[in-house]
Design an enzyme around this catalytic site. Structure first.
Site, PDB file in Angstrom:
ATOM      1  N   ASP A  84      35.056  47.135 -15.658  1.00  0.00           N
ATOM      2  CA  ASP A  84      35.446  47.320 -17.061  1.00  0.00           C
ATOM      3  C   ASP A  84      34.306  47.861 -17.914  1.00  0.00           C
ATOM      4  O   ASP A  84      34.264  47.643 -19.110  1.00  0.00           O
ATOM      5  CB  ASP A  84      35.958  46.001 -17.642  1.00  0.00           C
ATOM      6  CG  ASP A  84      34.880  44.913 -17.697  1.00  0.00           C
ATOM      7  OD1 ASP A  84      33.728  45.181 -17.277  1.00  0.00           O
ATOM      8  OD2 ASP A  84      35.184  43.797 -18.154  1.00  0.00           O
TER       9      ASP A  84
ATOM     10  N   SER B  32      34.366  36.528 -21.089  1.00  0.00           N
ATOM     11  CA  SER B  32      33.051  36.818 -20.544  1.00  0.00           C
ATOM     12  C   SER B  32      32.283  35.529 -20.226  1.00  0.00           C
ATOM     13  O   SER B  32      32.752  34.696 -19.479  1.00  0.00           O
ATOM     14  CB  SER B  32      32.283  37.714 -21.512  1.00  0.00           C
ATOM     15  OG  SER B  32      31.122  38.211 -20.904  1.00  0.00           O
TER      16      SER B  32
ATOM     17  N   HIS C 189      43.516  35.263   1.576  1.00  0.00           N
ATOM     18  CA  HIS C 189      42.583  34.685   0.604  1.00  0.00           C
ATOM     19  C   HIS C 189      41.392  35.600   0.319  1.00  0.00           C
ATOM     20  O   HIS C 189      40.988  35.758  -0.833  1.00  0.00           O
ATOM     21  CB  HIS C 189      42.076  33.337   1.118  1.00  0.00           C
ATOM     22  CG  HIS C 189      41.040  32.707   0.238  1.00  0.00           C
ATOM     23  ND1 HIS C 189      41.347  32.086  -0.954  1.00  0.00           N
ATOM     24  CD2 HIS C 189      39.688  32.618   0.365  1.00  0.00           C
ATOM     25  CE1 HIS C 189      40.241  31.644  -1.520  1.00  0.00           C
ATOM     26  NE2 HIS C 189      39.215  31.938  -0.740  1.00  0.00           N
TER      27      HIS C 189
END
Length: 649
Positions: free
Chosen positions: A477, A204, A521
């Site tokens: 998440d 994080s 990319h």
């Protein structure tokens, strides 16, 4: 069969911001017995030569009192070395007293006159925030990871935690605590102590800290020696749950407060978090805008009057939402006085919106990630929110004008030999907010009227209705949006090998592989692979043709949230296998094979009731030991873990 790279999980008691990624990476690195010359780095040596450096995330380091504070309305006072973050007993009995030891001066980041706190040191600072029979398991962070390392024989001095005061802005970390000097010395000491480079695990916010360290290091080392220093001191970098482009929840924390699951009000949480210099460090920003170079401004003779925080490419203004799924924040501004536009500093787009507002009617303004990070949002609401002026000051002083780096700009791949980017996906994640005045005084002057979530390729409001926007192919998440987590995919080479395998143990029959998939990319990679309902997978994206001497991999773990990724035994298993593979002298491939996944520890064996035997009979057997209380506990490995690991070389 494609091989995989390693990733590390990280968790923290604070509900979402926690960044334990760094710690996990360090642990894994320590686990590796040797580092081979396969694929990425050139290092090869003994297991004992590696060190693991753990950089925890936001609110993932204990803070201790460094003064005496008498709490008049509580029997519990604060004395030197008492736990402050986190002591739930004192928080409950004397919250005002506790706040004095937590908050900082909002302008100069100094301690409260009556109490000061400093980060704890050593591994104990990151294992449990609030040790105790009841609170310990709830506040556990890296404890399970350290247990895993001990089980596989890692020495105590090979795991090194580098905790920091997560309340401070990046420049203040160095100014007050010399943190980046200490981190450099830690890496150099580890090399002298063990004779080999280190593995860096960051989680994080810890990834933001490590990024700033790499830029700070450029000022400390001669340019020609910079890459050489990195090669000598860092074998691999594991970025776990990294908010590469920020997180929308940072806006929620600054406007209405995040309690981190603590028994405090949101207003109290807002007062506390907004006093921290780090409160803006994970602010969402556009991938199309790059912060001005401090050195370019210096040599060009630019003055502050002509200063622009960002240089944006054409796509920023051709595409909606700064490349994010939706606008980050939508605010209903209070009444506009007749004949006046009471927004002294506001973007041209906002002024255009205001010109059509009728007298006496509130106006709703929307702000993209760019308008949040460049300060336009805070300028627009500063007449209605007393906190905005301070946040604007902090944004300019500690971020836009930082002498080393403007952290609110996209991060290119650092010149480290081996990089593993690991994160969870496909959980309901907040990506946008609607705010309106509450009619109450600060800090409770805003209320959330609606929330926009991303969930598995869709955008939904809090009521469940569909929202228009640009959702990604997956969701985040539960804390960091997918758009931000997956930015490290841009670091992959032009050809990528993709492997999707079940997270649980498997014999390899259901592993899917795509070789040499073309990669651009700026584009996400969408694998042409199937999913079985209710099966959780790991998808590995690994360089097929990478930069010479460099190796990059991305791991996406289904249904693994930001906080608990550090407790995931599946992730720990994959990290261990990759590390074992990297250090083994006989390994011939760049990444560990995914052909099968059998049990590695006694805990991985279990009783299969349908067949009345231990599952995985080729690896596990029934072996009762006094004290076992159920059949599964008596299922144990037939052979040692070292023998089993040889299958993954």
């Amino acid at each position: 069969m494609v091989r995989t790279s390693s990733a590390l999980p990280i968790t923290v008691l604070p509900r979402r911001f926690v960044s334990i990624s760094v710690v996990v990476i360090l642990i894994l690195l320590l686990i590796l017995p040797k580092a081979s010359a396969n694929g990425g780095g050139e290092f090869s040596g003994e297991y004992s030569k590696l060190s693991g450096i753990i950089i925890p995330g936001f609110a993932s380091t204990r803070l201790r009192a460094w003064s005496i504070l008498d709490c008049p309305y509580s029997p519990l006072d604060f004395n030197p070395l008492d736990l402050v973050w986190l002591d739930t007993t004192k928080l409950l009995s004397a919250v005002n007293c506790w706040l004095k030891c937590m908050i900082l001066d909002p302008y100069n980041q100094t301690d409260h006159p009556e109490c000061k706190s400093r980060p704890d040191s050593g591994l104990s600072a990151i294992t449990e925030l609030d040790p105790g029979y009841i609170t310990g398991p709830l506040s556990s962070i890296w404890k399970e990871w350290i247990k895993w390392c001990i089980e596989f024989g890692i020495e105590a001095n090979a795991i090194i935690a580098v905790p920091y005061d997560w309340r401070l802005s990046p420049s203040k970390l160095e100014e007050r605590d010399l943190y980046f000097h200490k981190l450099k010395l830690t890496l150099e000491t580890a090399l002298k102590l063990h004779g080999g480079p280190s593995l860096v695990f960051a989680h994080s916010l810890g990834n933001n800290v490590f990024r700033y360290f790499l830029e700070w290091l450029k000022l400390e080392i001669a340019p020609k020696q910079y890459v050489q220093w990195l090669d000598e001191h860092i074998h691999a970098y594991f970025a776990v749950g990294s908010p590469f482009l920020g997180a929308a929840e940072t806006i929620k924390a600054t406007l209405s407060g995040l309690t981190f699951g603590l028994p405090v009000s949101e207003g109290t949480a807002r007062l506390m978090v907004n006093s921290f210099g780090s409160s803006l460090w994970m602010m969402p920003f556009s991938k199309h805008c790059i912060g001005d170079s401090t050195y370019w401004k210096h040599f060009s003779g630019n003055t502050r009057n002509g200063h622009h925080a960002y240089q944006c490419d054409a796509q920023e203004f051709q595409l909606n939402f700064s490349g994010w799924p939706t606008n980050i924040v939508n605010v209903e501004i209070p009444l506009v006085h007749a004949g006046l536009v009471s927004y002294p500093s506001i973007s041209e787009e906002s002024e255009t919106n205001l010109s059509t507002v009728k007298c006496g009617h509130p106006s709703q303004l929307s702000f993209s990630a760019r308008e949040v990070s460049d300060g336009a949002f805070f300028k627009s609401i500063q007449d209605y929110d007393p906190e905005s002026k301070r946040l604007l000051y902090l944004l300019d002083k500690s971020y836009h004008s930082d002498p080393v780096l403007n952290p609110l700009s996209p991060w290119e791949r650092p010149p480290i030999k081996n990089i593993f980017c690991i994160y969870g996906i496909d959980l309901k994640t907040e990506v946008g907010y609607y705010y309106a005045p509450s009619g109450k005084p600060y800090p409770d002057n805003w209320i959330i009227t609606d929330v926009i979530y991303e969930i598995e390729g869709s955008l939904l409001s809090r009521s469940g209705s569909q929202v228009e926007g640009n959702p990604g192919r997956a969701s985040g998440d539960e804390t960091v949006p997918y758009h931000s987590l997956s930015w490290c995919k841009s670091w992959l080479g032009p050809k990528v090998n993709i492997t999707r395998a079940p997270q649980s143990e498997h014999d390899g029959s259901n592993v899917q592989v795509e070789l040499n998939v073309g990669h651009h990319h700026d584009a996400d990679i969408v694998p042409n692979m199937t999913r079985i309902p209710r099966v959780k997978y790991i998808t590995y994206y690994e360089d097929s043709e990478s930069i010479p001497g460099r190796r990059t991999a991305v791991w996406e773990l289904d249904k693994t949230n930001h906080r608990n990724i550090v407790r995931s035994p599946i992730l720990m298993r994959e990290l261990w296998l990759q590390m074992w593979h990297d250090i083994h002298p006989d390994a011939t491939s760049k990444f560990v094979t995914k052909a099968k996944r059998g049990p590695l520890r006694d805990k991985d064996c279990y009783w299969e009731y349908g067949k009345a035997r231990c599952a995985w009979p080729e690896h596990c057997e029934y072996r009762y030991v006094f004290g076992d209380i159920h059949l599964g506990q008596s299922c144990r490995l037939k052979n040692s873990s070292a023998d089993l690991l040889l299958h993954y070389v």
